[in-house]
Design an enzyme around this catalytic site. Structure first.
Site, short mmCIF file in Angstrom:
data_model
loop_
_atom_site.label_atom_id
_atom_site.label_comp_id
_atom_site.label_asym_id
_atom_site.label_seq_id
_atom_site.Cartn_x
_atom_site.Cartn_y
_atom_site.Cartn_z
N ARG A 240 34.28 -18.03 -35.44
CA ARG A 240 33.61 -17.08 -36.30
C ARG A 240 33.33 -18.16 -37.38
O ARG A 240 34.22 -18.59 -37.97
CB ARG A 240 34.78 -16.17 -36.94
CG ARG A 240 34.23 -15.42 -38.13
CD ARG A 240 34.75 -14.12 -38.51
NE ARG A 240 34.45 -13.09 -37.69
CZ ARG A 240 34.97 -11.93 -37.99
NH1 ARG A 240 35.57 -11.61 -39.27
NH2 ARG A 240 34.57 -10.81 -37.31
N HIS B 265 26.46 -10.81 -34.54
CA HIS B 265 27.98 -10.28 -34.12
C HIS B 265 27.77 -9.60 -32.86
O HIS B 265 27.91 -8.36 -32.77
CB HIS B 265 28.50 -9.42 -35.20
CG HIS B 265 29.81 -9.34 -35.36
ND1 HIS B 265 30.50 -9.88 -34.50
CD2 HIS B 265 30.66 -8.33 -36.10
CE1 HIS B 265 31.93 -9.47 -34.56
NE2 HIS B 265 32.00 -8.52 -35.73
N GLN C 160 30.74 -7.23 -31.48
CA GLN C 160 30.70 -6.03 -32.35
C GLN C 160 29.67 -4.98 -31.52
O GLN C 160 30.04 -3.77 -31.09
CB GLN C 160 30.34 -6.10 -33.51
CG GLN C 160 30.37 -4.74 -34.44
CD GLN C 160 31.98 -4.42 -34.44
OE1 GLN C 160 32.75 -5.07 -34.91
NE2 GLN C 160 31.89 -3.10 -34.14
N ASP D 200 26.94 -0.88 -42.69
CA ASP D 200 27.93 -2.07 -42.78
C ASP D 200 27.95 -2.28 -44.31
O ASP D 200 27.17 -1.68 -45.03
CB ASP D 200 27.36 -3.30 -41.88
CG ASP D 200 28.42 -4.29 -41.97
OD1 ASP D 200 29.39 -4.24 -42.28
OD2 ASP D 200 28.19 -5.41 -41.43
N CYS E 39 31.38 -1.07 -38.29
CA CYS E 39 32.27 -2.00 -37.59
C CYS E 39 33.49 -2.28 -38.35
O CYS E 39 34.30 -2.94 -37.50
CB CYS E 39 31.28 -3.41 -37.67
SG CYS E 39 30.82 -4.17 -39.27
N ARG F 103 36.56 -2.92 -29.15
CA ARG F 103 36.38 -4.36 -29.18
C ARG F 103 37.47 -4.98 -28.16
O ARG F 103 37.18 -6.14 -27.39
CB ARG F 103 36.69 -5.06 -30.76
CG ARG F 103 35.83 -4.55 -31.58
CD ARG F 103 34.63 -5.07 -31.70
NE ARG F 103 34.73 -6.69 -31.62
CZ ARG F 103 35.00 -7.41 -32.64
NH1 ARG F 103 34.75 -6.71 -33.90
NH2 ARG F 103 35.06 -8.95 -32.74
N1 NVA Z 1 28.28 -8.11 -41.89
C1 NVA Z 1 29.86 -8.21 -42.17
C2 NVA Z 1 30.57 -7.73 -40.87
C3 NVA Z 1 32.05 -7.96 -40.72
C4 NVA Z 1 32.67 -7.65 -39.75
C5 NVA Z 1 30.14 -9.56 -42.75
O1 NVA Z 1 29.30 -10.57 -42.23
O2 NVA Z 1 30.98 -9.97 -43.57
N1 CP Z 2 34.50 -5.82 -37.11
C1 CP Z 2 34.79 -6.96 -37.38
O1 CP Z 2 34.59 -7.88 -36.83
O2 CP Z 2 36.14 -7.10 -38.18
P1 CP Z 2 36.84 -8.21 -38.50
O3 CP Z 2 36.19 -8.89 -39.60
O4 CP Z 2 38.41 -7.68 -39.13
O5 CP Z 2 37.17 -9.00 -37.34
#
Ligand code: NVA
Ligand code: CP
Length: 307
Positions: free
Chosen positions: A105, A132, A135, A221, A261, A289
């Site tokens: 990540r 992502h 997801q 989101d 998500c 997930r």
């Molecule tokens: N769009 C959000 C998703 C988190 C799971 C982010 O990138 O922070």
């Molecule tokens: N939806 C998702 O990826 O959640 P986290 O940021 O908690 O991993």
């Protein structure tokens, strides 16, 4: 090295591969639900690298790998040499000599691509600024479980054209469904950044209500994704009219589902009545997930297995 299969964005896999993965996810989920031991990855090690916070992604990968008989190691930027400027190429060489699969990540997609180019083992995108994919695998698996095939259906995306939105758009091209997107002015989808082949599978709407009309799935989101916190105040103002609320769900199809998500901000991108209401499938979505990522790791490490 180039022969290693990675999952860096949704379009890395074909529709046929997703059909296989969803079938495997169903089987793996059924084993888990009936407390049956299934350890195809015993002695395998997953390394998880986090440059941003996570609850679901860490938990589902770590628990998933353990449930498949393997083990998982958590690294973050703060406590490793990654945060002290070690080149990502060097990190990839070393980490991939000590593990069997890596999940990352991070920020720019380019970082994960450079890592993958130097990795001896499969690399999985656990979220970048652009995408992502895990997801959306879980989201589509959830839709299929709840409502059947997604082909030809309409997904309404309300809010920011972020990593999750981009991945929905790629998925629409791979799996042949439509996405109706409504963002505030200035936050529109950029087809190139989203990695799209064309514009056949999505349409942009100025009015979020129009995007939601007759949708089979309504989703949104956070207004401010990780890494964009400096824009938070401005975004709170710009996105104020892009909330999924009861009125918006009423204009979608009567059997439409709501997804998010997570983590969610009630009162911002979604009202409490919607996310905690009868059309919401967010908890099933979060749980899935685990199951889809187990199928993904099994596939990347063992290829197709005979069911
Ligand atoms: N769009 C959000 C998703 C988190 C799971 C982010 O990138 O922070
Ligand atoms: N939806 C998702 O990826 O959640 P986290 O940021 O908690 O991993």
């Amino acid at each position: 090295m180039s022969k290693v299969k990675h999952f860096l964005q949704f379009k890395d896999f074909t529709r046929e591969e997703f059909d296989y993965l969803f079938e495997r996810s169903r089987w793996i989920k059924a084993q888990f639900k009936s407390y049956k031991q299934y350890w195809p990855l015993s002695d395998r090690t997953l390394v998880m690298i986090f440059e941003k916070a996570s609850t679901r992604t860490r938990l589902s990968f770590e628990a998933g790998m353990q449930q498949l008989g393997g083990s998982a190691i958590y690294l973050n930027t703060r406590d490793s040499q990654l945060g002290r400027g070690e080149p990502v190429e060097d990190a990839a060489q070393v980490i991939s000599r000590m593990s069997d699969v890596v999940m990352i990540r991070t920020f720019e997609q380019e970082i994960i691509e450079r890592f993958a180019a130097n990795s001896r083992v499969p690399v999985i995108n656990g979220l970048t600024n652009e995408y992502h994919p895990c997801q959306i695998m879980a989201d589509i698996f959830t839709f299929i479980e709840q409502r059947g095939p997604i082909q030809g259906k309409t997904v309404a995306w309300i809010g920011d054209s972020n990593n999750v939105c981009n991945t929905w758009l790629q998925a629409a091209e791979v799996l042949d469904f439509n996405v109706h997107v409504s963002t505030p002015p200035g936050y529109e989808v950029e087809a190139e950044r989203a990695g799209l082949y064309g514009t056949d599978h999505f349409e942009q709407f100025e009015d979020p209500m129009e995007a939601a009309e007759f949708a089979d799935l309504v989703t949104t989101d956070v207004w401010t994704s990780m890494g964009f916190e400096a824009e938070n105040e401005e975004r709170m103002r710009d996105f104020a009219d892009w909330q999924v609320d009861t009125e918006m769900m009423r204009i979608a199809r009567p059997d439409a589902v709501f997804m998010h998500c997570l983590p969610a901000h009630r009162g911002e991108e979604v009202s409490a009545a919607v996310i905690d209401g009868p059309q919401s499938v967010v908890w099933e979505e979060a749980e899935n997930r685990l199951h889809v990522q187990k199928a993904l790791m099994e596939y990347l490490l063992l290829g197709r297995v005979n069911i």
